[in-house]
Motif scaffolding. Structure first.
Motif, PDB file in Angstrom:
ATOM      1  N   ASP A 409     -35.458 125.763 125.802  1.00  0.00           N
ATOM      2  CA  ASP A 409     -35.480 126.789 124.365  1.00  0.00           C
ATOM      3  C   ASP A 409     -36.516 127.628 124.361  1.00  0.00           C
ATOM      4  O   ASP A 409     -36.448 128.763 123.490  1.00  0.00           O
ATOM      5  N   VAL A 412     -35.487 130.883 125.828  1.00  0.00           N
ATOM      6  CA  VAL A 412     -34.551 131.561 125.054  1.00  0.00           C
ATOM      7  C   VAL A 412     -35.398 132.291 124.178  1.00  0.00           C
ATOM      8  O   VAL A 412     -35.211 133.375 123.899  1.00  0.00           O
ATOM      9  N   TYR A 452     -26.970 126.217 129.990  1.00  0.00           N
ATOM     10  CA  TYR A 452     -27.587 125.641 128.713  1.00  0.00           C
ATOM     11  C   TYR A 452     -28.098 126.879 127.877  1.00  0.00           C
ATOM     12  O   TYR A 452     -27.845 126.958 126.677  1.00  0.00           O
ATOM     13  N   MET A 453     -28.992 127.889 128.461  1.00  0.00           N
ATOM     14  CA  MET A 453     -29.328 128.969 127.481  1.00  0.00           C
ATOM     15  C   MET A 453     -28.133 130.066 127.169  1.00  0.00           C
ATOM     16  O   MET A 453     -28.317 130.574 125.991  1.00  0.00           O
ATOM     17  N   SER A 455     -25.451 128.698 126.155  1.00  0.00           N
ATOM     18  CA  SER A 455     -25.008 127.740 124.799  1.00  0.00           C
ATOM     19  C   SER A 455     -25.858 128.114 123.689  1.00  0.00           C
ATOM     20  O   SER A 455     -25.515 127.816 122.438  1.00  0.00           O
ATOM     21  N   LYS A 456     -26.955 128.500 123.767  1.00  0.00           N
ATOM     22  CA  LYS A 456     -27.773 128.857 122.725  1.00  0.00           C
ATOM     23  C   LYS A 456     -27.730 130.410 122.149  1.00  0.00           C
ATOM     24  O   LYS A 456     -28.554 130.700 121.605  1.00  0.00           O
TER      25      LYS A 456
END
Length: 578
Positions: A409, A412, A452-453, A455-456
């Motif tokens: 996070d 990101v 994952y990133m 998805s952000k």
């Protein structure tokens, strides 16, 4: 006999109190607060009937115990208990045997108090004063008259002795003391004017004391607090004889916090070296022996044109000049033969002094040395470098552990703060296992972090990944500590449009080995028997006459022949598409 039982109970109560005292005084001394001793006493009686003082041939021997509690450097609390007997004979008509149980509580005044002698001196002299209770059970005769009696007396005592220190946990003591049981009549003499202390006895003792308890060790590292130079060491961390964490490379960073325990380094890099002191640790420094710029992975750039000196073919380019990939000034285009149109004034949207037509980041202010783009702050580079330590996966899998989410996070957010940059993710493994497996695992782990990133909300074109397997270790693979460092996912930023940072550092990504699907397609010929059976089934119902059967069979087989050929050829192109 009932009186004897009561006295024994009273003595047991005194012992219980003495045993409880160490718990009360636990916090009053630094170490080994209590001791218990076993001893053997030589008892020598003096009274009206006989006098055995200093006559060791007439001594009676008695076992005993002593409990000692440390109160301070110069004083201890001491409890003693013993059981013995006295005998005496004047003639055949006057004699006695007296059994005694004695318990005393007193204070031991020590000379090894830190002033006269050290506390841990080899020989430790002391004086002892106290009081207690003596119970006597007497049997005998005086001038043929029975003198049986059971009675208890207040006992005063004083003694002197020394303790020979045999080690931190054991000592040998020798002590001589005088006991004065008040108004005692130990020999049964009927004299009415007997002084309070006319019947008395000496007690000569020798015994062993055993120190109880354990020296305090707050951090449980095996080094006593009074000797521990680092009393707050975390649990299970190896320490030296002074109680401080091991520091193999003597760089001031203990091994358990040192990412490079075999090389002297700097605290800001968790113990890893930075040989050229340019703020980029050697493992990330493409030019570890020459000071350079962090954004160029530690390589120098003398003319500040954002091209490293090693790659710069024009190292003296004037400041602010636009250069090509080789670091040389871009030559202006030749003027057209026809009259030029009126010049259109160049614009500088972000007011950073770099015109839009040469500004790689026209909407974000930055210096010309960085092509008009914002420079990444040193603390941001540090955050990216530290991030690799907090990315974890399930064992032998590319499944991210939840503990990694906070770090991703944060990355990101870095991408949000630097919209003109692209993120490079490089996966690495240790050398255990097949190389092909490690290469695939490194790429899949990098892909897991990228997924994952994404998805952000990060755009797909802003994250590039590479997998290098075990080809680029940063520590030795011979030990688990080194392998743990080599299993990592690295993050780096580079200006969008520039070469990928991981590829610049490690080279092109190795090609994943691929299996050839054609081997699996070899099972297809199993279909041929089914194709060949088809003409047989068609010929069976048409049996009209035996002579015509061969001709019809041939006619039935010939048309069917192209069919299997066509069926076999069609799957051939399929493997490349899998």
């Amino acid at each position: 006999m009932n009186k004897l039982l009561r006295v024994v109970q009273q003595a047991a109560a005194l012992v219980t109190v003495a045993l409880a005292l160490p718990q009360v005084a636990t916090a009053q001394t630094a170490e080994r607060r209590s001791s218990i001793g076993v001893n053997l006493s030589a008892l020598q009686y003096q009274g009206e009937i006989s006098n055995d003082y200093w006559k060791f041939s007439n001594s009676r021997y008695a076992p005993g115990v002593a409990i000692n509690q440390y109160l301070g450097r110069g004083i201890d609390l001491n409890t003693q208990l013993f059981y013995g007997e006295f005998t005496g004979r004047r003639n055949s008509r006057t004699y006695f045997t007296t059994t005694v149980v004695n318990a005393n509580l007193g204070f031991k005044l020590k000379l090894n108090n830190g002033w006269a002698l050290k506390e841990d001196a080899l020989i430790q002299p002391y004086l002892l004063v106290g009081s207690g209770w003596t119970y006597a059970s007497r049997a005998g005769a005086f001038d043929s008259a029975r003198i049986t009696q059971e009675k208890g007396y207040i006992d005063l005592m004083g003694a002197a002795g020394f303790n020979l220190r045999l080690g931190p946990g054991v000592g040998l003591f020798v002590q001589t003391g005088q006991h004065l049981p008040l108004n005692a009549n130990l020999d049964g003499s009927p004299e009415k004017q007997t002084p309070n202390w006319s019947d008395r006895f000496l007690q000569h003792q020798i015994g062993l004391t055993f120190n109880l308890g354990q020296a305090p060790d707050s951090d449980e590292d095996g080094v006593q607090d009074r000797l521990d130079m680092c009393p707050s060491t975390p649990p299970a961390v190896p320490v030296n004889e002074r109680g401080c964490p091991l520091d193999s490379d003597s760089d001031g960073v203990p091994d358990y916090q040192d990412s490079c325990p075999g090389e002297a380094g700097k605290a800001e890099f968790n113990g890893c070296p930075d040989a050229d002191d340019d703020g980029v640790m050697d493992s990330d420094d493409a030019c570890p022996n020459t000071a350079g710029r962090a954004e160029l992975r530690g390589c120098p750039d003398a003319d500040n044109d954002n091209i490293t000196d090693e790659e710069d073919q024009c190292p003296d380019t004037p400041a602010g000049a636009e250069v090509d990939a080789k670091g040389c000034p871009v030559k202006p285009a030749a003027a057209p033969a026809a009259p030029a149109a009126p010049a259109v004034p160049s614009t500088d949207t972000d007011n950073d002094g770099v015109a839009n037509d040469v500004d790689r980041c026209p909407s974000s202010a930055g210096p010309a040395s960085n092509k008009g783009c914002p420079e990444v702050k040193p603390e941001t580079w540090q955050r990216l470098h530290e991030a690799t330590k907090f990315i974890s996966f399930e064992l032998n899998k590319a499944t991210l552990l939840p503990s990694s989410f906070a770090t991703l996070d944060d990355i990101v957010q870095i991408l949000t703060d630097y919209p003109d940059y692209t993120l490079s993710i490089a996966g690495h493994t240790d050398s255990k296992g097949p190389a092909a497996y490690n290469l695939r695992l490194s790429r899949e782990r990098a892909a897991a972090a990228r997924t994952y990133m994404l998805s952000k909300g990060v755009a797909e074109n802003r994250i590039e990944l590479r997998g290098y397997g075990a080809r680029h270790p940063i520590a030795s693979n011979t030990a688990e500590a080194g392998r743990a460092q080599n299993r990592r996912v690295e993050f780096n930023l580079f200006l969008t449009g520039d070469p990928n940072a991981a590829q610049v550092k490690y080279g092109r990504e190795p090609v994943l080995p691929t299996t050839v699907p054609a081997r699996r397609a070899k099972a297809a010929p199993a279909r041929k028997p089914t194709i060949r059976r088809a003409p047989v089934r068609k010929a069976a119902p048409k049996k009209v006459a035996r002579p015509a059967a061969p001709a019809k069979a041939k006619a039935a087989v010939r048309p069917a022949t192209p069919t299997p050929k066509t069926a076999v050829k069609k799957p051939v192109p399929a493997p490349p598409r899998r």
